[in-house]
Design a protein around this motif. Structure first.
Motif, PDB file in Angstrom:
ATOM      1  N   LEU A 193       7.824  38.090 -23.782  1.00 23.38           N
ATOM      2  CA  LEU A 193       6.460  38.612 -23.695  1.00 23.38           C
ATOM      3  C   LEU A 193       5.449  37.599 -24.216  1.00 23.38           C
ATOM      4  O   LEU A 193       4.428  37.339 -23.570  1.00 23.38           O
ATOM      5  N   VAL A 194       5.733  37.009 -25.360  1.00 22.47           N
ATOM      6  CA  VAL A 194       4.788  36.059 -25.954  1.00 22.47           C
ATOM      7  C   VAL A 194       4.663  34.808 -25.092  1.00 22.47           C
ATOM      8  O   VAL A 194       3.554  34.320 -24.855  1.00 22.47           O
ATOM      9  N   ARG A 195       5.783  34.294 -24.617  1.00 26.23           N
ATOM     10  CA  ARG A 195       5.724  33.067 -23.804  1.00 26.23           C
ATOM     11  C   ARG A 195       5.035  33.308 -22.464  1.00 26.23           C
ATOM     12  O   ARG A 195       4.336  32.434 -21.948  1.00 26.23           O
ATOM     13  N   GLN A 196       5.242  34.477 -21.886  1.00 25.78           N
ATOM     14  CA  GLN A 196       4.665  34.740 -20.574  1.00 25.78           C
ATOM     15  C   GLN A 196       3.171  35.012 -20.628  1.00 25.78           C
ATOM     16  O   GLN A 196       2.481  34.764 -19.645  1.00 25.78           O
ATOM     17  N   LEU A 197       2.655  35.499 -21.727  1.00 24.41           N
ATOM     18  CA  LEU A 197       1.230  35.835 -21.783  1.00 24.41           C
ATOM     19  C   LEU A 197       0.326  34.625 -21.581  1.00 24.41           C
ATOM     20  O   LEU A 197      -0.804  34.777 -21.137  1.00 24.41           O
ATOM     21  N   GLY A 198       0.803  33.437 -21.885  1.00 27.89           N
ATOM     22  CA  GLY A 198      -0.034  32.264 -21.705  1.00 27.89           C
ATOM     23  C   GLY A 198       0.456  31.313 -20.641  1.00 27.89           C
ATOM     24  O   GLY A 198      -0.013  30.188 -20.563  1.00 27.89           O
ATOM     25  N   ASP A 199       1.375  31.754 -19.803  1.00 30.10           N
ATOM     26  CA  ASP A 199       1.890  30.827 -18.796  1.00 30.10           C
ATOM     27  C   ASP A 199       0.994  30.790 -17.566  1.00 30.10           C
ATOM     28  O   ASP A 199       0.054  31.568 -17.427  1.00 30.10           O
ATOM     29  N   ALA A 200       1.274  29.846 -16.700  1.00 33.04           N
ATOM     30  CA  ALA A 200       0.415  29.608 -15.533  1.00 33.04           C
ATOM     31  C   ALA A 200       0.329  30.825 -14.619  1.00 33.04           C
ATOM     32  O   ALA A 200      -0.750  31.158 -14.124  1.00 33.04           O
ATOM     33  N   ALA A 201       1.442  31.488 -14.413  1.00 37.56           N
ATOM     34  CA  ALA A 201       1.437  32.635 -13.499  1.00 37.56           C
ATOM     35  C   ALA A 201       0.513  33.738 -14.004  1.00 37.56           C
ATOM     36  O   ALA A 201      -0.228  34.343 -13.221  1.00 37.56           O
ATOM     37  N   ARG A 202       0.527  34.008 -15.309  1.00 42.98           N
ATOM     38  CA  ARG A 202      -0.329  35.067 -15.851  1.00 42.98           C
ATOM     39  C   ARG A 202      -1.793  34.656 -15.846  1.00 42.98           C
ATOM     40  O   ARG A 202      -2.677  35.488 -15.679  1.00 42.98           O
ATOM     41  N   LEU A 203      -2.065  33.363 -16.003  1.00 43.98           N
ATOM     42  CA  LEU A 203      -3.452  32.902 -15.901  1.00 43.98           C
ATOM     43  C   LEU A 203      -3.971  33.052 -14.476  1.00 43.98           C
ATOM     44  O   LEU A 203      -5.145  33.367 -14.263  1.00 43.98           O
ATOM     45  N   ILE A 204      -3.107  32.850 -13.505  1.00 37.43           N
ATOM     46  CA  ILE A 204      -3.494  33.066 -12.112  1.00 37.43           C
ATOM     47  C   ILE A 204      -3.752  34.550 -11.857  1.00 37.43           C
ATOM     48  O   ILE A 204      -4.693  34.915 -11.144  1.00 37.43           O
TER      49      ILE A 204
END
Length: 149
Positions: free
Chosen positions: A73-84
Motif C-alpha cells: 500500500l505504501v509503495r503503490q501510493l506514490g508510484d507512477a501508475a497511481r500518479l497517472i
C-alpha cells in the motif's frame, strides 16, 4: 494465491484513493490549476519511472500478509501508475472511471507478475521498459504544462 489476492486488493485500494484524491482536487481547485496538477503528476510519474530501481532481496521473516500488504500500500501510493490515476481523475472529474481503470490495470499487472514469477521477470529488460514509458510521460507533462500559456 493469497499473495496474488492481496496484491489485487492493494492495487484496487490505492487506485481508489488516488482517483478520489484527484477528483477532490479537480472539484475544489480552480479550473486554471488543473493543467498544472496534471502536468505535475505526469512529470512525477515520469521521474519515478526513470529513477533506477535498486530492490534488495526481501528478507521478511514472518511472511505475514499484513506486513506485505502494508508495504504494498505504501509503495503503490506514490508510484507512477497511481500518479497517472490521479491525473486522469483530475482531467475527467470521474473518480469511479479512473479508479476502475487503475484497479483493473493494477490487477492485471499483479496477475502478470505472479504468473511469470521472479525468475522469468528477471529476464525482461524492465529498466528499458520503464525508461521507454517515462519518455512519452515527460513529453505529455511538458506539452500540457506549456499549453497553458
Amino acid at each position: 494465491l493469497p499473495l496474488l489476492a492481496l496484491s489485487v486488493v492493494c492495487a484496487a485500494v490505492t487506485a481508489w484513493i488516488m482517483a478520489y484524491a484527484g477528483s477532490y482536487a479537480a472539484w475544489t481547485l480552480p479550473e486554471e490549476a488543473h493543467p498544472f496538477l496534471i502536468a505535475g503528476a505526469l512529470g512525477l510519474a515520469a521521474l519515478e519511472l526513470a529513477w533506477p530501481v535498486r530492490a534488495a532481496p526481501l528478507r521478511e521473516p514472518t511472511r505475514s500478509l499484513g506486513a506485505i500488504g502494508a508495504v504494498l500500500l505504501v509503495r503503490q501510493l506514490g508510484d507512477a501508475a497511481r500518479l497517472i490515476i490521479f491525473a486522469a481523475a483530475i482531467w475527467t472529474r470521474d473518480p469511479i472511471g479512473a479508479a476502475l481503470a487503475g484497479g483493473i490495470g493494477g490487477a492485471l499487472a499483479a496477475g502478470m507478475g505472479w504468473r511469470l514469477g521472479a525468475e522469468n521477470l528477471a529476464r525482461w529488460p524492465l529498466r528499458w521498459i520503464r525508461l521507454g514509458c517515462s519518455v512519452p510521460m515527460i513529453l505529455a507533462a511538458l506539452l500540457i504544462g506549456l499549453s497553458v500559456y
